[in-house]
Design a protein around this motif. Structure first.
Motif, PDB file in Angstrom:
ATOM      1  N   VAL A 154       0.840  -1.205   0.000  1.00  0.00           N
ATOM      2  CA  VAL A 154       0.000   0.000   0.000  1.00  0.00           C
ATOM      3  C   VAL A 154       0.870   1.248   0.000  1.00  0.00           C
ATOM      4  CG1 VAL A 154      -1.911  -1.114   1.180  1.00  0.00           C
ATOM      5  CG2 VAL A 154      -0.161   0.041   2.531  1.00  0.00           C
ATOM      6  N   VAL A 155       0.285   2.350  -0.467  1.00  0.00           N
ATOM      7  CA  VAL A 155       0.898   3.668  -0.389  1.00  0.00           C
ATOM      8  C   VAL A 155       0.057   4.491   0.577  1.00  0.00           C
ATOM      9  CG1 VAL A 155       1.486   5.774  -1.650  1.00  0.00           C
ATOM     10  CG2 VAL A 155       1.785   3.542  -2.748  1.00  0.00           C
ATOM     11  N   ASP A 156       0.657   4.923   1.667  1.00  0.00           N
ATOM     12  CA  ASP A 156      -0.065   5.703   2.675  1.00  0.00           C
ATOM     13  C   ASP A 156       0.014   7.179   2.309  1.00  0.00           C
ATOM     14  OD1 ASP A 156      -1.258   6.857   4.815  1.00  0.00           O
ATOM     15  OD2 ASP A 156       0.154   6.123   6.321  1.00  0.00           O
ATOM     16  N   LEU A 157      -1.034   7.660   1.621  1.00  0.00           N
ATOM     17  CA  LEU A 157      -1.037   9.042   1.148  1.00  0.00           C
ATOM     18  C   LEU A 157      -1.182  10.043   2.281  1.00  0.00           C
ATOM     19  CD1 LEU A 157      -3.278   8.669  -2.041  1.00  0.00           C
ATOM     20  CD2 LEU A 157      -0.788   8.697  -1.893  1.00  0.00           C
ATOM     21  N   SER A 158      -1.530   9.572   3.467  1.00  0.00           N
ATOM     22  CA  SER A 158      -1.716  10.489   4.585  1.00  0.00           C
ATOM     23  C   SER A 158      -0.398  11.070   5.078  1.00  0.00           C
ATOM     24  CB  SER A 158      -2.418   9.774   5.750  1.00  0.00           C
ATOM     25  OG  SER A 158      -1.599   8.744   6.267  1.00  0.00           O
ATOM     26  N   SER A 159       0.729  10.537   4.579  1.00  0.00           N
ATOM     27  CA  SER A 159       2.035  11.011   5.039  1.00  0.00           C
ATOM     28  C   SER A 159       2.456  12.326   4.399  1.00  0.00           C
ATOM     29  CB  SER A 159       3.100   9.941   4.759  1.00  0.00           C
ATOM     30  OG  SER A 159       3.190   9.681   3.370  1.00  0.00           O
TER      31      SER A 159
END
Length: 452
Positions: free
Chosen positions: A344-349
């Motif tokens: 997954v790519v955690d876009l919240s970062s």
């Protein structure tokens, strides 16, 4: 051909062999046999009296090929003339078929529910609920089916569903968590499509795009009894959403009213329901392994159930390549490392996420980790087997010594691109994008790393 381009070409051929093994048309065609008196699907035989109708419905990125596979299997049989269907697919997968209508339920490279998808889903619900008891329904399900089968449960609107889907995706929710919420606000997901069927037999053919191949998670299980609950969906929302006002009131009201849970026995009713997986990431991985072995590589397989983060996956692959080259890792050169699954790519970062996808981020992270290394004889390829990677026209990325040389020559610093999840423009500048177009299948991601 340079050494770098030749090793990259070998990696690409191994990757393509994996994708070819899960060709949706072939998988479906091979699963169906028909005579004038009997239809057999994955070993399940149904007697034909000569008056039954066959309805084919479904959704997914592999829907076009799967539907073509049904028509190929039925070609020339009497049942072919009593076959009709409607399958929701991405717009770039639409093509004319003889009996099954392929409907563009969303634009290419936009993996979100749309108004067109809602219309197509309503058509499917109407058709499946108008069948006679001796009719047969064949459901074709593949990855991307959740977004292609939107049928919000009133008073939830499409816009409400879109907003909560985007919110969860951008907050780093897993596909399992996302599907749990989507099932609880849907008229189709979580077994509700099968519950709407009025035929005697319903068989679902599934190409899995989820780690572990859980039937109730793939495309949110439209023909599988729902094991999740509204309470679980509420817990997921509360965990990922800091401000409750970010979630539409209609969704809170539906989940808190507990109106959507469907008893497991309601899925079958008068309809015999069979669910059958016909292709998965493991299928692709095995074919890639065979291709690599034929080319003389020793195989180091990391399996088909890898998750984690995309950047972490890229770093781990890079470090494993270095260990193998230094004689410290598993295998003796030449080595082919194979890995499947879906990180997954955690876009919240980051506040301003850029353009890219998880496979491109895998390769960009590997590029950063190997920045000071000599990549002679090393190639790392990561690609989505569907030919799509995030909202881009690339399937993923590829890293070899030529790509690294271009990055140094520009020069380009991968760090800010990686920080902003902005892998596409970075890889585009250095020639590191993998572009294949739609493959008409989808079994998550396949990664091939070569050390020669």
């Amino acid at each position: 051909m340079s050494e770098a381009s030749s090793v990259s070409e070998r990696a690409l051929q191994i990757w393509k062999a994996g994708v070819k093994a899960v060709d949706s048309e072939s998988l479906v065609c091979n699963a169906i046999q028909v005579t004038d008196h009997e239809l057999t699907v994955c070993g399940h035989s149904i007697s034909l009296q000569g008056h039954e109708n066959l309805l084919v419905v479904g959704a997914g990125k592999a829907g076009s090929g799967m539907a073509a596979g049904v028509e190929a299997a039925l070609n020339g049989a009497l049942l072919e003339q009593r076959t009709s269907g409607w399958v929701n697919v991405p717009a770039d997968c639409v093509r004319p078929l003889s009996h099954i209508h392929l409907y563009p339920a969303r634009p290419a490279s936009l993996n979100e529910p749309t108004a067109e998808g809602v219309y197509g889903s309503r058509q499917i619900l109407q058709k499946i609920s108008n069948l006679k008891q001796d009719d047969i329904c064949l459901v074709l399900i593949s990855g991307g089916g959740s977004a292609l089968l939107p049928a919000p449960l009133p008073p939830v609107t499409l816009e409400d569903k879109q907003s909560v889907t985007r919110l969860l995706m951008s907050s780093g929710a897993t596909i399992q968590e996302l599907n749990c919420v989507r099932k609880q606000i849907s008229q189709i997901k979580g077994g509700r499509l099968a519950a709407a069927a009025t035929c005697g037999t319903l068989i679902t053919l599934i190409i899995s795009d989820v780690v572990g191949d859980p039937l109730d998670i793939i495309a949110s299980g439209p023909t599988v009894p729902d094991s999740s609950t509204p309470t679980e969906a509420l817990e997921i929302l509360n965990r990922f959403v800091s401000d409750p006002q970010q979630v539409p009131d209609s969704i809170w009201s539906v989940l808190k009213a507990d109106q959507t849970s469907l008893p497991a026995q309601a899925v079958s009713g008068q309809t015999k329901v069979l669910n059958q997986i016909i292709g998965s990431n493991a299928t692709a991985l095995e074919a890639a392994k065979k291709k690599a072995e034929e080319a003389g590589y020793e195989i180091v397989s990391l399996g088909s159930e890898n998750e984690g983060t995309a950047s972490g996956t890229g770093i781990e692959l890079a470090e494993l390549c270095l260990k193998i080259r230094g004689g410290e890792g598993p295998g003796s050169k030449p080595v082919c490392i194979l890995s499947g699954g879906e990180p997954v790519v955690d876009l919240s970062s980051t506040q301003n996420p850029g353009k890219g996808g998880r496979n491109q981020e895998v390769v960009l992270a590997a590029l950063q980790r190997l920045w000071e290394e000599d990549l002679a004889g090393i190639c790392i390829l990561s690609g989505g087997t569907d030919g799509e990677d995030g909202p881009t026209d690339a399937a993923g990325g590829i890293l070899d010594s030529l790509v690294l040389q271009r990055a140094h020559a520009l020069p380009i610093d991968p760090a800010p691109f990686l920080k902003d999840h902005n892998s596409y423009p970075c890889l585009a500048q250095v020639g590191g994008l993998l572009k294949t177009g739609a493959t008409h299948t989808n079994v998550m991601d396949l990664r091939v790393a070569l050390v020669e």
